[in-house]
Design a protein around this motif. Structure first.
Motif, PDB file in Angstrom:
ATOM      1  N   LEU A  70     -65.253  22.190-115.033  1.00 43.15           N
ATOM      2  CA  LEU A  70     -65.979  21.259-115.896  1.00 43.15           C
ATOM      3  C   LEU A  70     -67.211  21.954-116.459  1.00 43.15           C
ATOM      4  N   ARG A  71     -66.984  22.970-117.242  1.00 41.88           N
ATOM      5  CA  ARG A  71     -68.109  23.738-117.777  1.00 41.88           C
ATOM      6  C   ARG A  71     -68.978  22.908-118.710  1.00 41.88           C
ATOM      7  N   ARG A  72     -68.370  21.966-119.436  1.00 39.66           N
ATOM      8  CA  ARG A  72     -69.110  21.101-120.353  1.00 39.66           C
ATOM      9  C   ARG A  72     -69.247  19.689-119.791  1.00 39.66           C
ATOM     10  N   GLY A  73     -69.275  19.573-118.475  1.00 39.38           N
ATOM     11  CA  GLY A  73     -69.291  18.257-117.854  1.00 39.38           C
ATOM     12  C   GLY A  73     -70.540  17.444-118.125  1.00 39.38           C
ATOM     13  N   GLY A  74     -71.671  18.073-118.253  1.00 35.48           N
ATOM     14  CA  GLY A  74     -72.893  17.341-118.514  1.00 35.48           C
ATOM     15  C   GLY A  74     -73.705  17.084-117.254  1.00 35.48           C
ATOM     16  N   VAL A  75     -74.790  16.336-117.430  1.00 34.35           N
ATOM     17  CA  VAL A  75     -75.735  16.096-116.337  1.00 34.35           C
ATOM     18  C   VAL A  75     -75.110  15.245-115.242  1.00 34.35           C
ATOM     19  N   LEU A  76     -74.283  14.282-115.603  1.00 35.30           N
ATOM     20  CA  LEU A  76     -73.701  13.397-114.601  1.00 35.30           C
ATOM     21  C   LEU A  76     -72.810  14.161-113.622  1.00 35.30           C
ATOM     22  N   VAL A  77     -72.115  15.165-114.088  1.00 36.02           N
ATOM     23  CA  VAL A  77     -71.283  15.979-113.197  1.00 36.02           C
ATOM     24  C   VAL A  77     -72.154  16.751-112.212  1.00 36.02           C
ATOM     25  N   VAL A  78     -73.282  17.253-112.681  1.00 38.10           N
ATOM     26  CA  VAL A  78     -74.194  17.975-111.783  1.00 38.10           C
ATOM     27  C   VAL A  78     -74.769  17.026-110.736  1.00 38.10           C
ATOM     28  N   VAL A  79     -75.094  15.798-111.145  1.00 38.08           N
ATOM     29  CA  VAL A  79     -75.570  14.810-110.182  1.00 38.08           C
ATOM     30  C   VAL A  79     -74.488  14.492-109.161  1.00 38.08           C
ATOM     31  N   GLY A  80     -73.255  14.354-109.618  1.00 37.82           N
ATOM     32  CA  GLY A  80     -72.156  14.128-108.683  1.00 37.82           C
ATOM     33  C   GLY A  80     -71.982  15.273-107.707  1.00 37.82           C
ATOM     34  N   LEU A  81     -72.170  16.498-108.186  1.00 32.73           N
ATOM     35  CA  LEU A  81     -72.091  17.664-107.291  1.00 32.73           C
ATOM     36  C   LEU A  81     -73.190  17.630-106.242  1.00 32.73           C
ATOM     37  N   ALA A  82     -74.410  17.286-106.644  1.00 29.08           N
ATOM     38  CA  ALA A  82     -75.525  17.245-105.692  1.00 29.08           C
ATOM     39  C   ALA A  82     -75.326  16.147-104.641  1.00 29.08           C
ATOM     40  N   LEU A  83     -74.960  14.945-105.084  1.00 31.58           N
ATOM     41  CA  LEU A  83     -74.746  13.856-104.130  1.00 31.58           C
ATOM     42  C   LEU A  83     -73.556  14.140-103.223  1.00 31.58           C
ATOM     43  N   GLY A  84     -72.491  14.698-103.785  1.00 28.75           N
ATOM     44  CA  GLY A  84     -71.342  15.048-102.963  1.00 28.75           C
ATOM     45  C   GLY A  84     -71.668  16.100-101.920  1.00 28.75           C
ATOM     46  N   ALA A  85     -72.486  17.080-102.279  1.00 24.46           N
ATOM     47  CA  ALA A  85     -72.874  18.108-101.321  1.00 24.46           C
ATOM     48  C   ALA A  85     -73.712  17.520-100.181  1.00 24.46           C
ATOM     49  N   LEU A  86     -74.607  16.585-100.518  1.00 25.50           N
ATOM     50  CA  LEU A  86     -75.415  15.949 -99.482  1.00 25.50           C
ATOM     51  C   LEU A  86     -74.545  15.129 -98.533  1.00 25.50           C
ATOM     52  N   LEU A  87     -73.636  14.329 -99.097  1.00 22.35           N
ATOM     53  CA  LEU A  87     -72.745  13.531 -98.252  1.00 22.35           C
ATOM     54  C   LEU A  87     -71.811  14.423 -97.440  1.00 22.35           C
ATOM     55  N   ALA A  88     -71.375  15.531 -98.021  1.00 16.84           N
ATOM     56  CA  ALA A  88     -70.493  16.444 -97.295  1.00 16.84           C
ATOM     57  C   ALA A  88     -71.193  17.050 -96.087  1.00 16.84           C
ATOM     58  N   SER A  89     -72.462  17.380 -96.234  1.00 17.49           N
ATOM     59  CA  SER A  89     -73.208  17.923 -95.098  1.00 17.49           C
ATOM     60  C   SER A  89     -73.338  16.891 -93.983  1.00 17.49           C
ATOM     61  N   LEU A  90     -73.602  15.650 -94.361  1.00 20.79           N
ATOM     62  CA  LEU A  90     -73.684  14.594 -93.354  1.00 20.79           C
ATOM     63  C   LEU A  90     -72.332  14.378 -92.662  1.00 20.79           C
ATOM     64  N   VAL A  91     -71.253  14.405 -93.446  1.00 21.04           N
ATOM     65  CA  VAL A  91     -69.915  14.250 -92.866  1.00 21.04           C
ATOM     66  C   VAL A  91     -69.617  15.402 -91.914  1.00 21.04           C
ATOM     67  N   ALA A  92     -69.946  16.634 -92.317  1.00 23.74           N
ATOM     68  CA  ALA A  92     -69.690  17.793 -91.461  1.00 23.74           C
ATOM     69  C   ALA A  92     -70.473  17.693 -90.156  1.00 23.74           C
ATOM     70  N   TRP A  93     -71.700  17.262 -90.234  1.00 24.61           N
ATOM     71  CA  TRP A  93     -72.529  17.114 -89.029  1.00 24.61           C
ATOM     72  C   TRP A  93     -71.907  16.111 -88.061  1.00 24.61           C
TER      73      TRP A  93
END
Length: 247
Positions: free
Chosen positions: A122-145
């Protein structure tokens, strides 16, 4: 209609027609139309929301893999008990902080991989895709823990000490001592790598190729508006023999 100064005769632009350098005139017939709202290369808001939701879900699910790897690779902390209490078998050992370091290193690697995958797809995904990546990474860390703690040794140390018996070594529960430092490693790594990839390989805005665009925004002006030629006398003095005015 024409104007006369005695030396030059030039036609005037009709008042009902825009000049060739008017920025408000309509684009020429040869200009390229703007992409439509549903174009995948330039998605609209609804498409960006769907893409961001998919990224958030997939990255969050990747936290399960991080939790399993953390459980497998994290060093174990040996404990031993006697009749009164439970002690570290080796008080000088660094296994107690090894779990934190293992989690952080794995999270940094997962952050780089997830950012590269999102940028590639998604090279042209826009700001919303980046926000989704950040929130997903945070939730993924909590899930992994939580996955690592859930599948690891039981947190009921007293019961496990009684089960193991006096003087028998058993593993301590898997835990993070610096929870937020470890949990934020994945989001920060993902944002940093995605920013670097966007700066290095992201799409660039293409200047329109309308006729007259370069001249209006600072390009050289050709034709009668460019002024007197470099070889003509200063001040626009007519050459010898041309003193007669136009009739």
């Amino acid at each position: 209609m024409a104007w006369h100064d005695g030396t030059v005769t030039a036609p005037l632009t009709p008042p009902h027609q825009p000049g060739p350098h008017d920025p408000w005139q309509a684009p020429p017939s040869g200009s390229h139309p703007a992409p439509s709202a549903g174009d995948p290369a330039n998605p609209d808001t609804a498409t960006e929301l769907r893409q961001a939701a998919v990224v958030l879900v997939l990255v969050t699910l990747a936290g399960i893999a991080l939790g399993l790897l953390w459980l497998w690779l994290a060093p174990r902390v040996p404990l031993v008990s006697d009749d009164t209490a439970v002690f570290l078998k080796n008080s000088e050992s660094e296994e107690a902080i090894g779990a934190d370091g293992t989690f952080v290193l794995l999270a940094l690697g997962f952050g780089a991989l997830s950012a590269a995958a999102v940028f590639w797809r998604l090279r042209r995904g826009g700001v919303l895709v980046v926000v989704g990546l950040a929130l997903g990474a945070l939730l993924a860390s909590l899930v992994a823990w939580r996955v690592g703690i859930w599948l690891g040794p039981s947190s009921d140390v007293v019961a496990r000490a009684r089960e193991a018996g006096q003087g028998v070594t058993f593993d301590a529960p898997l835990e993070l001592h610096s929870v937020w430092v470890a949990v934020l490693a994945w989001p920060f790594a993902a944002m940093g790598i995605h920013l670097l990839l966007t700066a290095a390989f992201g799409p660039r805005d293409v200047e329109p190729d309308w006729p007259g665009y370069a001249e209006y925004y600072g390009g050289p002006v050709q034709g009668p508006l460019a002024g007197p030629a470099s070889g003509s006398p200063a001040g626009g003095t007519p050459p010898a023999g041309g003193g007669g005015g136009a009739v």
